[in-house]
Design an enzyme around this catalytic site. Structure first.
Site, PDB file in Angstrom:
ATOM      1  N   LYS A   1     -82.596 -50.616  -2.476  1.00  0.00           N
ATOM      2  CA  LYS A   1     -82.654 -51.552  -3.603  1.00  0.00           C
ATOM      3  C   LYS A   1     -82.894 -50.834  -4.929  1.00  0.00           C
ATOM      4  CE  LYS A   1     -85.958 -54.392  -3.004  1.00  0.00           C
ATOM      5  NZ  LYS A   1     -86.924 -53.894  -3.996  1.00  0.00           N
TER       6      LYS A   1
ATOM      7  N   ARG B   1     -91.261 -61.704  -4.153  1.00  0.00           N
ATOM      8  CA  ARG B   1     -91.534 -61.202  -2.812  1.00  0.00           C
ATOM      9  C   ARG B   1     -91.932 -62.344  -1.868  1.00  0.00           C
ATOM     10  NH1 ARG B   1     -91.429 -55.734  -4.236  1.00  0.00           N
ATOM     11  NH2 ARG B   1     -92.474 -54.493  -2.677  1.00  0.00           N
TER      12      ARG B   1
ATOM     13  N   ARG C   1     -88.235 -40.865   2.075  1.00  0.00           N
ATOM     14  CA  ARG C   1     -88.022 -41.173   0.659  1.00  0.00           C
ATOM     15  C   ARG C   1     -88.970 -40.398  -0.262  1.00  0.00           C
ATOM     16  NH1 ARG C   1     -87.910 -47.267  -1.666  1.00  0.00           N
ATOM     17  NH2 ARG C   1     -90.116 -47.255  -1.138  1.00  0.00           N
TER      18      ARG C   1
ATOM     19  N   ARG D   1     -94.509 -41.307  -2.166  1.00  0.00           N
ATOM     20  CA  ARG D   1     -95.483 -42.349  -2.489  1.00  0.00           C
ATOM     21  C   ARG D   1     -96.482 -42.524  -1.345  1.00  0.00           C
ATOM     22  NH1 ARG D   1     -91.791 -47.346  -4.298  1.00  0.00           N
ATOM     23  NH2 ARG D   1     -93.273 -48.325  -2.903  1.00  0.00           N
TER      24      ARG D   1
ATOM     25  N   ARG E   1     -96.549 -51.980   5.975  1.00  0.00           N
ATOM     26  CA  ARG E   1     -95.850 -52.535   4.813  1.00  0.00           C
ATOM     27  C   ARG E   1     -94.652 -53.374   5.256  1.00  0.00           C
ATOM     28  NH1 ARG E   1     -92.901 -49.959   0.008  1.00  0.00           N
ATOM     29  NH2 ARG E   1     -92.812 -48.036   1.154  1.00  0.00           N
TER      30      ARG E   1
HETATM   31  P1  AMP Z   1     -92.022 -51.537  -4.592  1.00  0.00           P
HETATM   32  O1  AMP Z   1     -91.822 -50.346  -5.471  1.00  0.00           O
HETATM   33  O2  AMP Z   1     -91.173 -52.715  -5.011  1.00  0.00           O
HETATM   34  O3  AMP Z   1     -91.869 -51.231  -3.125  1.00  0.00           O
HETATM   35  O4  AMP Z   1     -93.537 -52.015  -4.809  1.00  0.00           O
HETATM   36  C1  AMP Z   1     -94.632 -51.159  -4.519  1.00  0.00           C
HETATM   37  C2  AMP Z   1     -95.888 -51.991  -4.325  1.00  0.00           C
HETATM   38  O5  AMP Z   1     -96.167 -52.730  -5.530  1.00  0.00           O
HETATM   39  C3  AMP Z   1     -95.783 -53.053  -3.247  1.00  0.00           C
HETATM   40  O6  AMP Z   1     -96.027 -52.545  -1.954  1.00  0.00           O
HETATM   41  C4  AMP Z   1     -96.845 -54.031  -3.715  1.00  0.00           C
HETATM   42  O7  AMP Z   1     -98.141 -53.534  -3.436  1.00  0.00           O
HETATM   43  C5  AMP Z   1     -96.660 -54.024  -5.216  1.00  0.00           C
HETATM   44  N1  AMP Z   1     -95.661 -55.038  -5.640  1.00  0.00           N
HETATM   45  C6  AMP Z   1     -94.447 -54.811  -6.221  1.00  0.00           C
HETATM   46  N2  AMP Z   1     -93.806 -55.959  -6.482  1.00  0.00           N
HETATM   47  C7  AMP Z   1     -94.623 -56.962  -6.045  1.00  0.00           C
HETATM   48  C8  AMP Z   1     -94.531 -58.372  -6.013  1.00  0.00           C
HETATM   49  N3  AMP Z   1     -93.444 -59.016  -6.473  1.00  0.00           N
HETATM   50  N4  AMP Z   1     -95.581 -59.072  -5.511  1.00  0.00           N
HETATM   51  C9  AMP Z   1     -96.670 -58.450  -5.046  1.00  0.00           C
HETATM   52  N5  AMP Z   1     -96.814 -57.122  -5.018  1.00  0.00           N
HETATM   53  C10 AMP Z   1     -95.812 -56.362  -5.518  1.00  0.00           C
END
Ligand code: AMP
Length: 226
Positions: free
Chosen positions: A19, A94, A133, A166, A177
Site C-alpha cells: 500500500k 482502519r 520490509r 520498523r 499486528r
Molecule cells: P502504518 O504505517 O499505516 O502501518 O501505521 C503504523 C502504526 O500507526 C499502526 O500500527 C498504528 O499503530 C498507527 N496507525 C496508523 N494509522 C492508524 C489508524 N487509521 N488508526 C489507528 N492507528 C493507526
C-alpha cells in the site's frame, strides 16, 4: 468556513500489501496529496510531540492508536490547503467507526470517498512480506529484501538516508499486528463495497503490474481510458 475538498481516494490493503509503495506512485501520478496516518504518527513520535508520546506505545505493540486521537490528527491534516486538490488516504480508515467519521467530515466539505481501491494479498503472503520490509529515516520510502532492494545496501535511493526496520515490522510484532488489523480491514472493505466504491486489485503481482491495475481502477477519476 470549512475548506472544500477535491477527489478522495482511500487506498486499502493489509500491512505488507504494498500500500505504501503504491500510494507514493499513485499520488504523484494523479496529483493527489498523500496522507498516510502511519507517517503522520511516526513524524510525531520522532518530533516527540504530545501526540507522538501518546501514539508510541500503541505503535510499538503493533496496536491501533485510539480512534479519537487518530481522527483528530486526520481532520487537522485534511484542513491543510493541499487537500483541496484531492487526497489519497493511506492507512485510514482502519475500522468502520473511522470510515463513518471520514464520510461525515467529507460531506461537510462537499466531498465524498470517490473510489476505494483494495490491494488484496492472502494472509500467508503478508507475514513473509512484512518480515523483509525496510524504510528510510528521512522520507519513509519503503524497500524489501526480496522484491525491492535499494541500489546501495542500507541507503535510500530517493534521498540517501539510512534504511531501518520498523519496531512493528520485527517478527514477534508482525503476527500480533496482522491478527488485530485483518479483521478490521475486512470490515472496512465490506463498508466500501456496500457504498459501491470498492475496486479490488490482485496484490500478488509485481509492483508495476499492481500500479497499472490500480490506475485502471482509478481511470473514472482521471477521465482516462483503462
Ligand atoms: P502504518 O504505517 O499505516 O502501518 O501505521 C503504523 C502504526 O500507526 C499502526 O500500527 C498504528 O499503530 C498507527 N496507525 C496508523 N494509522 C492508524 C489508524 N487509521 N488508526 C489507528 N492507528 C493507526
Amino acid at each position: 468556513m470549512t475548506a472544500s475538498i477535491g477527489r478522495v481516494v482511500v487506498l486499502l490493503g493489509a500491512p505488507g500489501a504494498g500500500k505504501g509503495t503504491q500510494a507514493q506512485i499513485l499520488s504523484e501520478r494523479l496529483g493527489l496529496a498523500h496522507v498516510a496516518t502511519g507517517d503522520l504518527f511516526r513524524a510525531a513520535v520522532r518530533d516527540e510531540t504530545p501526540l507522538g508520546l501518546t501514539a508510541k506505545g500503541y505503535m510499538d505493540r503493533g496496536e491501533l492508536v485510539p480512534d479519537a486521537v487518530t481522527i483528530e490528527m486526520l481532520l487537522e491534516r485534511l484542513a491543510k490547503p493541499d487537500a483541496a486538490a484531492g487526497i489519497l488516504l493511506d492507512g485510514f480508515p482502519r475500522n468502520t467507526a473511522q470510515a463513518e467519521v471520514l464520510d461525515k467530515a467529507l460531506a461537510d466539505k462537499g466531498g465524498r470517498v470517490d473510489i476505494a481501491p483494495y490491494i488484496e494479498v492472502p494472509e500467508a503472503d503478508l507475514v513473509a512480506r512484512l518480515g523483509g520490509r525496510w524504510i528510510c529515516r528521512a522520507g519513509g520510502h519503503p524497500y524489501h529484501e526480496q522484491t525491492k532492494r535499494p541500489l546501495k545496501a542500507g541507503v535510500c535511493d530517493v534521498d540517501g538516508s539510512e534504511l531501518y526496520q520498523r519496531t512493528d515490522d520485527q517478527p514477534a510484532t508482525v503476527q500480533a499486528r496482522l491478527r488485530q488489523q485483518l479483521g478490521a480491514l475486512d470490515e472496512v472493505v465490506a463498508y466500501y463495497r456496500g457504498h459501491g466504491v470498492l475496486q479490488t486489485v490482485d496484490g500478488r503481482r509485481g509492483i508495476e503490474q499492481v500500479t497499472a491495475d490500480l490506475l485502471a481502477a482509478l481511470a473514472p477519476l482521471t477521465g482516462s481510458k483503462g
